[in-house]
Write an enzyme that holds these catalytic residues in place. Structure first.
Site, PDB file in Angstrom:
ATOM      1  N   HIS A 282      44.459  44.467  31.034  1.00 56.06           N
ATOM      2  CA  HIS A 282      44.180  45.806  31.562  1.00 56.06           C
ATOM      3  C   HIS A 282      44.632  45.914  33.011  1.00 56.06           C
ATOM      4  O   HIS A 282      44.447  44.997  33.814  1.00 56.06           O
ATOM      5  CB  HIS A 282      42.721  46.211  31.362  1.00 56.06           C
ATOM      6  N   GLU A 328      40.381  50.408  30.779  1.00 56.83           N
ATOM      7  CA  GLU A 328      39.534  49.356  30.194  1.00 56.83           C
ATOM      8  C   GLU A 328      38.131  49.415  30.769  1.00 56.83           C
ATOM      9  O   GLU A 328      37.147  49.260  30.065  1.00 56.83           O
ATOM     10  CB  GLU A 328      40.144  47.975  30.464  1.00 56.83           C
ATOM     11  N   GLU A 329      38.066  49.653  32.074  1.00 58.74           N
ATOM     12  CA  GLU A 329      36.771  49.552  32.761  1.00 58.74           C
ATOM     13  C   GLU A 329      35.810  50.677  32.383  1.00 58.74           C
ATOM     14  O   GLU A 329      34.635  50.597  32.699  1.00 58.74           O
ATOM     15  CB  GLU A 329      36.979  49.516  34.291  1.00 58.74           C
ATOM     16  N   ASP A 358      42.476  38.620  30.849  1.00 62.04           N
ATOM     17  CA  ASP A 358      41.616  39.443  31.708  1.00 62.04           C
ATOM     18  C   ASP A 358      40.885  38.507  32.665  1.00 62.04           C
ATOM     19  O   ASP A 358      39.992  37.776  32.249  1.00 62.04           O
ATOM     20  CB  ASP A 358      40.627  40.215  30.818  1.00 62.04           C
TER      21      ASP A 358
HETATM   22 ZN   LIG Z   1      38.541  43.008  33.380  1.00 63.66          ZN
END
Ligand SMILES: [Zn+2]
Length: 517
Positions: A282, A328-329, A358
């Protein structure tokens, strides 16, 4: 960690493959051969991978990390979704893929995200006699709750009915009422959708009390905006009101702003499409900081993997798609979009595996490999075990200590949309805000009783927040694993797939991972 046992199992599954990896590993000597060596039977397959590995280095990855740091510094110190820092990060990856001659036409894949906020303190109360439950001891509003100002009596499911489908409400009078349902079995999105579908005006999900952690009200996401308010309740409040004939008040005022964001996609021009490998990381940070370890590190390593693959003699027999995920967050939105889009286009069955990177440079790192052997889903487990084994081979050959972590059963990063849709995955990481213990310090160095990444999701996650030794080890382990998988003449045997069964299950599944359970 049962290493010997896993490797044995891996080799047994590989009887049809030309070279069993345990044997192959014995002949493979890292970093000493070069392209001009004479071939022999044992090295023709391994040499290109060797070259790919040797071309990956921490210093190259650090160059990209410094560039991402500069981007953050120029953009209010963040690269979070819906910021100019994220857009600049996207442009950076695209331009680096072009200038590095990656063998793809880099594209951005656009998708919509909904930024949700609760504008007023939510209210939940019994009306008469008045009891106010509007305290975070008793209730919380769930992310993507809708707005509403409702006074109504309760429609209650018995505690053994989990309310996961609209049919679960048949025979229960919930129309124009507030639905009360226990937590568990399915995600909050499914529970809310079922209750609203049955005519509820608002939804209360109370904790199930199955452990100490599941007593209070809880935070969580509904994945997408709901038509009315949705709150969690503590176990005791849920029980207390479940037989109440009284009227209750639910008030919520929320706002959802839809905006556009992007994944960056680099589809390799070589390799069989039906044997696609997706390598993802990400690209977005959290709003609090520049996100250099999380996840500039995985993104920069992924970028260098693409550039060096183009500059290495590895024959890409199986197509590689390099991906940099957005959003993603805020709930794995970019990878979820990619998987759902591939499914809608009929391309999902081409994807054989996902590699996810990640946080690969935590400053107090331990070297983690995602543990395939712990995977519960029997469909993807053999593939996950095989991927784990290839990562382990590298660390064993290079004589670098590692540990394995049980992540793949959860939804902590972008592998989850793949694993929940029948695609095996693997990956590397180096630890977040969890604490390194004394034994791990002995193995990996650094500091005991301190976080692997003390700047996790903070403004100090900057370019100084990186362990370059971890970046070096992981970059080479990733190249070894990707090079091995991409050049494998028999990928499905390597991953031990029953592809007929898998394709059937993939066709039947409509799983999403965007909501919490
Ligand atoms: Zn991450």
């Amino acid at each position: 960690m049962g290493l010997g046992e896993q490797k044995q199992g891996f080799c047994v599954g590989l009887v049809v493959v030309v070279v069993c990896f345990a044997v192959f590993a014995a002949f493979w000597v890292p970093f000493v051969r070069n392209d001009d060596d004479d071939d022999d039977d044992n090295t023709t397959y391994t040499k290109p991978v060797d070259t790919y590995v040797s071309r990956m280095s921490a210093s190259k990855v650090m160059g990209h990390l410094q560039d991402l740091q500069n981007i953050a510094s120029d953009n209010n110190d963040t690269r979070a979704v819906a910021t100019s820092g994220y857009k600049a990060s996207v442009d950076y990856i695209v331009s680096q893929l072009k200038s590095g001659n990656a063998n793809c036409d880099p594209k951005t894949q656009s998708f919509e995200i909904a930024d949700w906020q609760s504008l007023e303190t939510p209210v939940f109360a019994q009306v008469d006699p008045a009891i106010d439950f509007s305290s975070d001891l008793y209730m919380q509003i769930l992310t993507y709750s809708g707005s509403g100002d409702i006074t109504a009596s309760l429609g209650v499911l018995p505690a053994d009915n989990m309310g996961c489908t609209q049919g679960a409400w048949s025979g229960v009078d919930v129309k124009n009422k507030i639905a009360l349902v226990i937590r568990g079995e399915c995600d909050f999105h499914e529970k809310a959708t079922a209750a609203f579908g049955a005519g509820a005006l608002g939804v209360l999900i109370y904790n199930d009390g199955t452990s100490e952690e599941r007593m209070g009200p809880f935070a969580g996401t509904l994945g997408e905006l709901q038509p009315g308010p949705v709150f969690s309740l503590s176990h005791s409040v849920g029980n207390q009101i479940s037989n109440s004939p009284n009227q209750f008040l639910m008030q919520a005022d929320t706002q959802t702003t839809v905006s556009e964001t992007w994944n960056v996609i680099c589809e390799w021009k070589d390799g069989e499409e039906e044997n696609t490998i997706v390598v993802g990381s990400h690209l977005d940070s959290v709003p609090a900081g520049p996100g250099i370890n999380d996840n500039g590190s995985g993104s920069s390593m992924n970028l260098e993997l693409a550039i060096q693959l183009a500059n290495s003699p590895v024959e890409v027999k199986n197509r590689v798609i390099f991906a940099w995920w957005g959003a993603e967050e805020i709930g794995l939105k970019g990878s979820d979009y990619f998987v759902q889009n591939a499914k809608a286009n009929g391309d999902l069955s081409d994807i054989q595996l996902n590699l996810n990177f990640d946080m690969i440079g935590s400053p107090n790192a331990r070297l983690e490999i995602y543990q395939g052997t712990a995977v519960l889903d029997p469909l993807i487990k053999p593939g996950c075990v095989a991927i784990q084994s290839i990562f382990e081979q590298y660390f064993d050959i290079a004589d670098i200590e590692f540990t394995t972590v049980d992540k793949l059963n959860g939804a902590k990063s972008d592998y989850a949309p793949f694993t929940t849709n029948g695609i095996p995955a693997g990956g590397l990481s180096t630890g977040n805000a969890d604490i390194k213990d004394a034994d791990e310090r002995t193995i990996f160095g650094g500091y005991a009783n301190a976080a692997y990444d003390p700047c996790y999701h903070m403004d100090c996650d900057n370019v100084d927040n990186i362990d370059q030794d971890a970046v070096q080890a992981n970059s080479q382990a990733a190249a070894y694993t990707l090079g091995t998988l991409a050049s494998s003449p028999q990928l499905s045997s390597l991953l031990n797939f029953d592809s007929t069964k898998r394709d059937q299950i993939r066709k039947d599944t409509t799983k999403r991972v965007f909501a919490s359970i």
